[in-house]
Design a protein around this motif. Structure first.
Motif, PDB file in Angstrom:
ATOM      1  N   PHE A  92     -17.939  19.528 -20.603  1.00 42.10           N
ATOM      2  CA  PHE A  92     -19.335  19.970 -20.528  1.00 42.10           C
ATOM      3  C   PHE A  92     -20.135  19.487 -21.739  1.00 42.10           C
ATOM      4  O   PHE A  92     -21.325  19.186 -21.614  1.00 42.10           O
ATOM      5  N   HIS A  93     -19.482  19.402 -22.900  1.00 41.19           N
ATOM      6  CA  HIS A  93     -20.183  18.908 -24.084  1.00 41.19           C
ATOM      7  C   HIS A  93     -20.580  17.445 -23.888  1.00 41.19           C
ATOM      8  O   HIS A  93     -21.731  17.051 -24.113  1.00 41.19           O
ATOM      9  N   ASP A  94     -19.636  16.632 -23.418  1.00 37.98           N
ATOM     10  CA  ASP A  94     -19.926  15.204 -23.227  1.00 37.98           C
ATOM     11  C   ASP A  94     -21.004  15.008 -22.158  1.00 37.98           C
ATOM     12  O   ASP A  94     -21.905  14.185 -22.290  1.00 37.98           O
ATOM     13  N   TRP A  95     -20.865  15.796 -21.097  1.00 43.88           N
ATOM     14  CA  TRP A  95     -21.822  15.701 -19.989  1.00 43.88           C
ATOM     15  C   TRP A  95     -23.229  16.066 -20.468  1.00 43.88           C
ATOM     16  O   TRP A  95     -24.200  15.347 -20.215  1.00 43.88           O
ATOM     17  N   ALA A  96     -23.340  17.175 -21.200  1.00 42.96           N
ATOM     18  CA  ALA A  96     -24.648  17.643 -21.659  1.00 42.96           C
ATOM     19  C   ALA A  96     -25.255  16.658 -22.661  1.00 42.96           C
ATOM     20  O   ALA A  96     -26.475  16.469 -22.704  1.00 42.96           O
ATOM     21  N   THR A  97     -24.394  16.015 -23.465  1.00 39.59           N
ATOM     22  CA  THR A  97     -24.888  15.041 -24.448  1.00 39.59           C
ATOM     23  C   THR A  97     -25.501  13.830 -23.725  1.00 39.59           C
ATOM     24  O   THR A  97     -26.526  13.286 -24.156  1.00 39.59           O
ATOM     25  N   LEU A  98     -24.885  13.429 -22.619  1.00 44.12           N
ATOM     26  CA  LEU A  98     -25.451  12.316 -21.845  1.00 44.12           C
ATOM     27  C   LEU A  98     -26.719  12.735 -21.102  1.00 44.12           C
ATOM     28  O   LEU A  98     -27.642  11.937 -20.917  1.00 44.12           O
ATOM     29  N   LEU A  99     -26.733  13.998 -20.669  1.00 41.83           N
ATOM     30  CA  LEU A  99     -27.859  14.482 -19.867  1.00 41.83           C
ATOM     31  C   LEU A  99     -29.139  14.634 -20.697  1.00 41.83           C
ATOM     32  O   LEU A  99     -30.239  14.338 -20.232  1.00 41.83           O
ATOM     33  N   ARG A 100     -28.978  15.078 -21.923  1.00 39.34           N
ATOM     34  CA  ARG A 100     -30.130  15.501 -22.734  1.00 39.34           C
ATOM     35  C   ARG A 100     -31.253  14.463 -22.817  1.00 39.34           C
ATOM     36  O   ARG A 100     -32.419  14.780 -22.568  1.00 39.34           O
ATOM     37  N   PRO A 101     -30.951  13.199 -23.150  1.00 36.83           N
ATOM     38  CA  PRO A 101     -32.067  12.239 -23.276  1.00 36.83           C
ATOM     39  C   PRO A 101     -32.808  11.998 -21.956  1.00 36.83           C
ATOM     40  O   PRO A 101     -33.994  11.647 -21.968  1.00 36.83           O
ATOM     41  N   ALA A 102     -32.125  12.189 -20.833  1.00 32.91           N
ATOM     42  CA  ALA A 102     -32.781  11.926 -19.541  1.00 32.91           C
ATOM     43  C   ALA A 102     -33.813  12.996 -19.191  1.00 32.91           C
ATOM     44  O   ALA A 102     -34.662  12.798 -18.324  1.00 32.91           O
ATOM     45  N   LEU A 103     -33.755  14.151 -19.877  1.00 38.88           N
ATOM     46  CA  LEU A 103     -34.653  15.261 -19.563  1.00 38.88           C
ATOM     47  C   LEU A 103     -35.890  15.244 -20.452  1.00 38.88           C
ATOM     48  O   LEU A 103     -35.807  14.849 -21.624  1.00 38.88           O
ATOM     49  N   HIS A 114     -18.584  30.759 -13.561  1.00 44.87           N
ATOM     50  CA  HIS A 114     -17.538  31.714 -13.224  1.00 44.87           C
ATOM     51  C   HIS A 114     -17.488  32.643 -14.441  1.00 44.87           C
ATOM     52  O   HIS A 114     -17.509  32.143 -15.586  1.00 44.87           O
ATOM     53  N   PRO A 115     -17.428  33.968 -14.244  1.00 42.89           N
ATOM     54  CA  PRO A 115     -17.523  34.865 -15.401  1.00 42.89           C
ATOM     55  C   PRO A 115     -16.536  34.531 -16.515  1.00 42.89           C
ATOM     56  O   PRO A 115     -16.877  34.621 -17.690  1.00 42.89           O
ATOM     57  N   VAL A 116     -15.322  34.113 -16.171  1.00 43.66           N
ATOM     58  CA  VAL A 116     -14.307  33.857 -17.184  1.00 43.66           C
ATOM     59  C   VAL A 116     -14.612  32.576 -17.970  1.00 43.66           C
ATOM     60  O   VAL A 116     -14.301  32.471 -19.149  1.00 43.66           O
ATOM     61  N   LEU A 117     -15.239  31.603 -17.321  1.00 51.15           N
ATOM     62  CA  LEU A 117     -15.456  30.307 -17.963  1.00 51.15           C
ATOM     63  C   LEU A 117     -16.857  30.164 -18.562  1.00 51.15           C
ATOM     64  O   LEU A 117     -17.133  29.210 -19.303  1.00 51.15           O
ATOM     65  N   GLN A 118     -17.714  31.130 -18.256  1.00 51.32           N
ATOM     66  CA  GLN A 118     -19.111  31.081 -18.705  1.00 51.32           C
ATOM     67  C   GLN A 118     -19.264  30.829 -20.217  1.00 51.32           C
ATOM     68  O   GLN A 118     -20.025  29.946 -20.618  1.00 51.32           O
ATOM     69  N   PRO A 119     -18.510  31.551 -21.086  1.00 48.04           N
ATOM     70  CA  PRO A 119     -18.700  31.321 -22.528  1.00 48.04           C
ATOM     71  C   PRO A 119     -18.372  29.893 -22.948  1.00 48.04           C
ATOM     72  O   PRO A 119     -19.053  29.329 -23.805  1.00 48.04           O
ATOM     73  N   LEU A 120     -17.362  29.276 -22.317  1.00 48.49           N
ATOM     74  CA  LEU A 120     -16.994  27.901 -22.685  1.00 48.49           C
ATOM     75  C   LEU A 120     -18.158  26.945 -22.413  1.00 48.49           C
ATOM     76  O   LEU A 120     -18.460  26.060 -23.218  1.00 48.49           O
ATOM     77  N   VAL A 121     -18.789  27.140 -21.264  1.00 50.24           N
ATOM     78  CA  VAL A 121     -19.892  26.248 -20.885  1.00 50.24           C
ATOM     79  C   VAL A 121     -21.085  26.496 -21.804  1.00 50.24           C
ATOM     80  O   VAL A 121     -21.752  25.562 -22.257  1.00 50.24           O
ATOM     81  N   GLN A 122     -21.347  27.773 -22.110  1.00 54.20           N
ATOM     82  CA  GLN A 122     -22.504  28.078 -22.963  1.00 54.20           C
ATOM     83  C   GLN A 122     -22.322  27.505 -24.364  1.00 54.20           C
ATOM     84  O   GLN A 122     -23.250  26.927 -24.927  1.00 54.20           O
ATOM     85  N   ILE A 123     -21.113  27.617 -24.902  1.00 56.55           N
ATOM     86  CA  ILE A 123     -20.867  27.045 -26.240  1.00 56.55           C
ATOM     87  C   ILE A 123     -21.033  25.524 -26.184  1.00 56.55           C
ATOM     88  O   ILE A 123     -21.697  24.921 -27.025  1.00 56.55           O
ATOM     89  N   ALA A 124     -20.452  24.919 -25.156  1.00 55.99           N
ATOM     90  CA  ALA A 124     -20.509  23.447 -25.053  1.00 55.99           C
ATOM     91  C   ALA A 124     -21.953  22.965 -24.986  1.00 55.99           C
ATOM     92  O   ALA A 124     -22.342  22.010 -25.674  1.00 55.99           O
ATOM     93  N   LEU A 125     -22.780  23.628 -24.159  1.00 55.36           N
ATOM     94  CA  LEU A 125     -24.164  23.155 -24.028  1.00 55.36           C
ATOM     95  C   LEU A 125     -24.983  23.442 -25.279  1.00 55.36           C
ATOM     96  O   LEU A 125     -25.834  22.642 -25.667  1.00 55.36           O
ATOM     97  N   SER A 126     -24.672  24.569 -25.901  1.00 59.45           N
ATOM     98  CA  SER A 126     -25.393  24.894 -27.129  1.00 59.45           C
ATOM     99  C   SER A 126     -25.070  23.850 -28.204  1.00 59.45           C
ATOM    100  O   SER A 126     -25.957  23.366 -28.918  1.00 59.45           O
ATOM    101  N   GLU A 127     -23.793  23.469 -28.307  1.00 61.76           N
ATOM    102  CA  GLU A 127     -23.402  22.446 -29.291  1.00 61.76           C
ATOM    103  C   GLU A 127     -24.003  21.076 -28.966  1.00 61.76           C
ATOM    104  O   GLU A 127     -24.150  20.247 -29.849  1.00 61.76           O
ATOM    105  N   ALA A 128     -24.344  20.877 -27.687  1.00 65.77           N
ATOM    106  CA  ALA A 128     -24.960  19.594 -27.310  1.00 65.77           C
ATOM    107  C   ALA A 128     -26.481  19.643 -27.439  1.00 65.77           C
ATOM    108  O   ALA A 128     -27.178  18.730 -26.998  1.00 65.77           O
ATOM    109  N   GLY A 129     -27.010  20.745 -27.996  1.00 73.05           N
ATOM    110  CA  GLY A 129     -28.447  20.783 -28.301  1.00 73.05           C
ATOM    111  C   GLY A 129     -29.315  21.504 -27.288  1.00 73.05           C
ATOM    112  O   GLY A 129     -30.543  21.380 -27.331  1.00 73.05           O
ATOM    113  N   PHE A 130     -28.715  22.282 -26.377  1.00 75.28           N
ATOM    114  CA  PHE A 130     -29.519  23.053 -25.428  1.00 75.28           C
ATOM    115  C   PHE A 130     -29.648  24.497 -25.899  1.00 75.28           C
ATOM    116  O   PHE A 130     -28.752  25.023 -26.578  1.00 75.28           O
ATOM    117  N   GLU A 131     -30.740  25.139 -25.505  1.00 76.99           N
ATOM    118  CA  GLU A 131     -30.901  26.576 -25.774  1.00 76.99           C
ATOM    119  C   GLU A 131     -30.269  27.364 -24.623  1.00 76.99           C
ATOM    120  O   GLU A 131     -30.443  26.980 -23.456  1.00 76.99           O
TER     121      GLU A 131
END
Ligand SMILES: C[S@@+](CC[C@H](N)C(=O)[O-])C[C@H]1O[C@@H](n2cnc3c(N)ncnc32)[C@H](O)[C@@H]1O
Length: 332
Positions: A92-103, A114-131
């Motif tokens: 998710f970090h790599d994906w979000a890093t590629l996505l960011r400039p296109a937006l 998924h409730p169990v995996l939600q924190p992993l995705v949120q951390i990954a996107l936050s580290e890639a520069g998303f709020e």
């Protein structure tokens, strides 16, 4: 004479790996993303999809039939090891890093979770520069959780290992706004906020939904098909001024694109699997024309159904299918 002009679709389908596609995507070309990504990361890999299609083994679990009705396969996320969880976060970090400039600045990204995996995705996107911007709960009766301890059900009849699942989180993120205020960002980029249901009604963070209706599953047999009712509400909300293009980089059979088409937004879908890409080509026009009066502006399933003599039969079928599903779920 009397013929409707041919309908021009507003969507574009791309058969590709979205990582490759995003690398070439022009900067500032997209205003929103709505997607239901792979989770085990491996569940949509070639070997796992082959096992799913063969109905045997792998990360896909076939729940037991209930009351004679067949239930959809579910990915078994609990089998993920620590190393696979790290992979997921990196994915998710790599994906979000590629996505960011296109937006464009202020663009929202909505990701089914998924409730169990939600924190992993949120951390990954936050580290890639998303709020991180809260999450919207899709309320529906799921087959997740609520079980007694395995092989000791009789010994612990009053215990459930996890709560019975009744929601699916759709995580919201935003590329930081560039302007000083949301209003300025809206003027410049048309993004930064979410579209209200109506002038008097903001978008709520929980949406009564249901399982995907049979009539939609008859159009697409993708194991993760999402319901048009929920998708139209969410997709509509992501473009605050109703202008821009919505991307689904993990399109599957295209429920996001069908929703965008029904709401009247241009959209782009990317799918890597040949079979699902072909399925999307067939399914999107059919899903988009269901419930023609429902454009995601109401939470109620039977919005049109209340409107008296001009009762829309399709909408009514939809509402009844949901009622039937809820009754069946209650009986379990
Ligand atoms: C959870 S499904 C989405 C299903 C969708 N919600 C629907 O209604 O049909 C995720 C999809 O992403 C696709 N996928 C996985 N990795 C991909 C990648 N790198 N690029 C593009 N598509 C990918 C899978 O083949 C799968 O169809």
């Amino acid at each position: 004479m009397g013929q409707n002009p041919p309908r021009l679709e507003m969507y574009q389908l791309i058969h590709a790996d979205c990582f490759d596609w995003l690398r070439k995507c022009p900067p500032h070309s997209l205003q929103a993303v709505c997607t239901d990504p792979p989770y085990g990361v491996l569940e949509f890999s070639k070997p796992e999809v082959a096992k799913l299609r063969a109905g045997r083994g792998g990360v896909w679990r076939l729940p037991p039939t209930i009351g004679g009705s067949q239930r959809d396969p579910l990915p078994r996320f609990t089998v993920l090891t620590d190393a696979q969880r790290d992979d997921l976060r990196r994915f998710f970090h790599d994906w979000a890093t590629l996505l960011r400039p296109a937006l464009v600045p202020g663009a929202h990204v909505c990701i089914a979770g998924h409730p169990v995996l939600q924190p992993l995705v949120q951390i990954a996107l936050s580290e890639a520069g998303f709020e991180i911007r809260t999450a919207i709960m899709r309320l529906y009766y799921s087959f997740r959780g609520g079980d007694r301890p395995k092989n000791a059900e009789k010994e612990f009849p009053d215990v459930c290992v996890t709560p019975k699942g009744a929601y699916e989180p759709w995580m919201l993120f935003r590329k930081p706004i560039e302007a000083r205020t949301v209003a300025e960002n809206l003027r410049r980029w048309k993004t930064g906020g979410l579209r209200r249901l109506s002038t008097d009604r903001p978008l709520p963070d929980s949406i009564p939904s249901g399982r995907t209706p049979d009539r939609e599953e008859a159009i697409s047999d993708h194991p993760c098909l999402k319901p048009q009712h929920f998708m139209r509400i969410i997709v509509r909300s992501l473009l605050p001024l109703g202008e821009g293009t919505v991307l689904d980089p993990f399109m599957g059979s295209g429920s996001t694109l069908a929703a965008a088409e029904a709401v009247g937004y241009p959209s782009i879908g990317v799918e890597r699997d040949e079979h699902y890409y072909a399925l999307a080509q067939r399914a999107i026009p059919q899903l988009a024309t269901l419930y023609p009066r429902f454009r995601g502006e109401e939470l109620e399933l039977q919005a049109d159904y209340r409107s008296g003599p001009e009762l829309d039969k399709q909408q009514m079928d939809f509402a009844l299918a949901e009622k039937y599903r809820k009754r069946k779920a209650k009986a379990v």
